[in-house]
Design a protein around this motif. Structure first.
Motif, PDB file in Angstrom:
ATOM      1  N   LYS A  75      40.235  44.490  37.505  1.00 22.80           N
ATOM      2  CA  LYS A  75      39.895  43.237  36.860  1.00 22.80           C
ATOM      3  C   LYS A  75      41.093  42.285  36.911  1.00 22.80           C
ATOM      4  O   LYS A  75      42.233  42.714  36.752  1.00 22.80           O
ATOM      5  CB  LYS A  75      39.486  43.494  35.411  1.00 22.80           C
ATOM      6  CG  LYS A  75      38.957  42.272  34.709  1.00 22.80           C
ATOM      7  CD  LYS A  75      38.427  42.616  33.327  1.00 22.80           C
ATOM      8  CE  LYS A  75      37.922  41.360  32.653  1.00 22.80           C
ATOM      9  NZ  LYS A  75      37.368  41.640  31.340  1.00 22.80           N
ATOM     10  N   TYR A 135      43.771  33.014  39.168  1.00 22.82           N
ATOM     11  CA  TYR A 135      43.657  34.332  38.547  1.00 22.82           C
ATOM     12  C   TYR A 135      44.830  35.202  38.986  1.00 22.82           C
ATOM     13  O   TYR A 135      45.355  35.041  40.086  1.00 22.82           O
ATOM     14  CB  TYR A 135      42.347  35.008  38.960  1.00 22.82           C
ATOM     15  CG  TYR A 135      41.142  34.407  38.274  1.00 22.82           C
ATOM     16  CD1 TYR A 135      40.632  34.977  37.117  1.00 22.82           C
ATOM     17  CD2 TYR A 135      40.527  33.281  38.776  1.00 22.82           C
ATOM     18  CE1 TYR A 135      39.533  34.441  36.477  1.00 22.82           C
ATOM     19  CE2 TYR A 135      39.414  32.732  38.148  1.00 22.82           C
ATOM     20  CZ  TYR A 135      38.929  33.315  36.998  1.00 22.82           C
ATOM     21  OH  TYR A 135      37.840  32.776  36.374  1.00 22.82           O
ATOM     22  N   TYR A 190      31.906  39.074  36.314  1.00 23.93           N
ATOM     23  CA  TYR A 190      33.276  39.473  36.041  1.00 23.93           C
ATOM     24  C   TYR A 190      34.078  39.172  37.296  1.00 23.93           C
ATOM     25  O   TYR A 190      33.524  38.958  38.371  1.00 23.93           O
ATOM     26  CB  TYR A 190      33.386  40.939  35.619  1.00 23.93           C
ATOM     27  CG  TYR A 190      32.908  41.941  36.650  1.00 23.93           C
ATOM     28  CD1 TYR A 190      33.810  42.621  37.456  1.00 23.93           C
ATOM     29  CD2 TYR A 190      31.554  42.214  36.803  1.00 23.93           C
ATOM     30  CE1 TYR A 190      33.377  43.546  38.392  1.00 23.93           C
ATOM     31  CE2 TYR A 190      31.115  43.143  37.727  1.00 23.93           C
ATOM     32  CZ  TYR A 190      32.028  43.803  38.529  1.00 23.93           C
ATOM     33  OH  TYR A 190      31.603  44.706  39.447  1.00 23.93           O
ATOM     34  N   TYR A 215      42.711  38.331  35.589  1.00 26.49           N
ATOM     35  CA  TYR A 215      42.675  37.480  34.406  1.00 26.49           C
ATOM     36  C   TYR A 215      43.115  36.075  34.779  1.00 26.49           C
ATOM     37  O   TYR A 215      43.962  35.896  35.663  1.00 26.49           O
ATOM     38  CB  TYR A 215      43.606  38.056  33.326  1.00 26.49           C
ATOM     39  CG  TYR A 215      43.216  39.452  32.937  1.00 26.49           C
ATOM     40  CD1 TYR A 215      42.255  39.664  31.956  1.00 26.49           C
ATOM     41  CD2 TYR A 215      43.759  40.565  33.576  1.00 26.49           C
ATOM     42  CE1 TYR A 215      41.859  40.944  31.610  1.00 26.49           C
ATOM     43  CE2 TYR A 215      43.365  41.854  33.238  1.00 26.49           C
ATOM     44  CZ  TYR A 215      42.427  42.034  32.257  1.00 26.49           C
ATOM     45  OH  TYR A 215      42.019  43.298  31.917  1.00 26.49           O
TER      46      TYR A 215
END
Length: 161
Positions: free
Chosen positions: A106, A117, A97, A108
């Protein structure tokens, strides 16, 4: 294809949204099929670990006890010992991840299809790739779905994420 046995000791149990999650800690120990020549390096590493005294050990619990409704209602984390094996690794799920280097949330991929990202809370971040894998472990009392995160994978593979 030869089966390789993994024994994973000293996991941390947490209840998150009524689901049990097992996590590795600095005490987590992994033993891999000590009778095979391919695992000699791992066996040597495990044999070099200091011996744990019986009075230092956490209580022994089964997976059935860990997944009981009473345990699911507990709000605190506990440390315990459980002898279990990995019955199945979910190969179709991801092995890593990506999280933010500034806030550990997190991140993306950009929607433009680039390799950049983005983080919801920070700009100009460096993505950090972390290991994880999903598996079913068993101790003859009950199979249990678990997720092994970065710390456990780094300890198992003796590498850095």
């Amino acid at each position: 294809m030869k089966l390789i046995l993994m024994v994973i000791l000293e996991l941390l149990s947490r209840n998150i949204s009524s689901d049990m999650q097992l996590e590795s800690t600095h005490l987590t120990t992994v033993a891999i099929n000590p009778d095979t020549p391919q695992t000699a390096e791992y066996v040597d590493r495990l044999e070099a670990l200091p011996l744990v005294q019986p009075e230092d050990l956490e209580p022994m619990l089964t997976l059935l006890e860990l997944s009981s409704p009473q345990r699911a209602q507990e709000k605190s984390s506990i440390q315990f010992r459980c002898y279990a094996w990995i019955e199945k690794i979910h190969e179709n799920r991801g092995w890593f991840y990506v999280h933010c280097s500034k806030c550990d949330k997190k991140v993306y991929p950009e929607q433009d299809g680039s390799l950049n990202y983005v983080c919801k809370d920070n700009d100009d971040i460096s993505p950090k790739f972390m290991f994880y894998f999903n598996a079913i472990i068993n101790d003859s009392t009950k199979p249990l779905d678990v997720t092994f995160f970065d710390e456990g994978m780094v300890a198992l593979l003796k590498t850095m994420s």
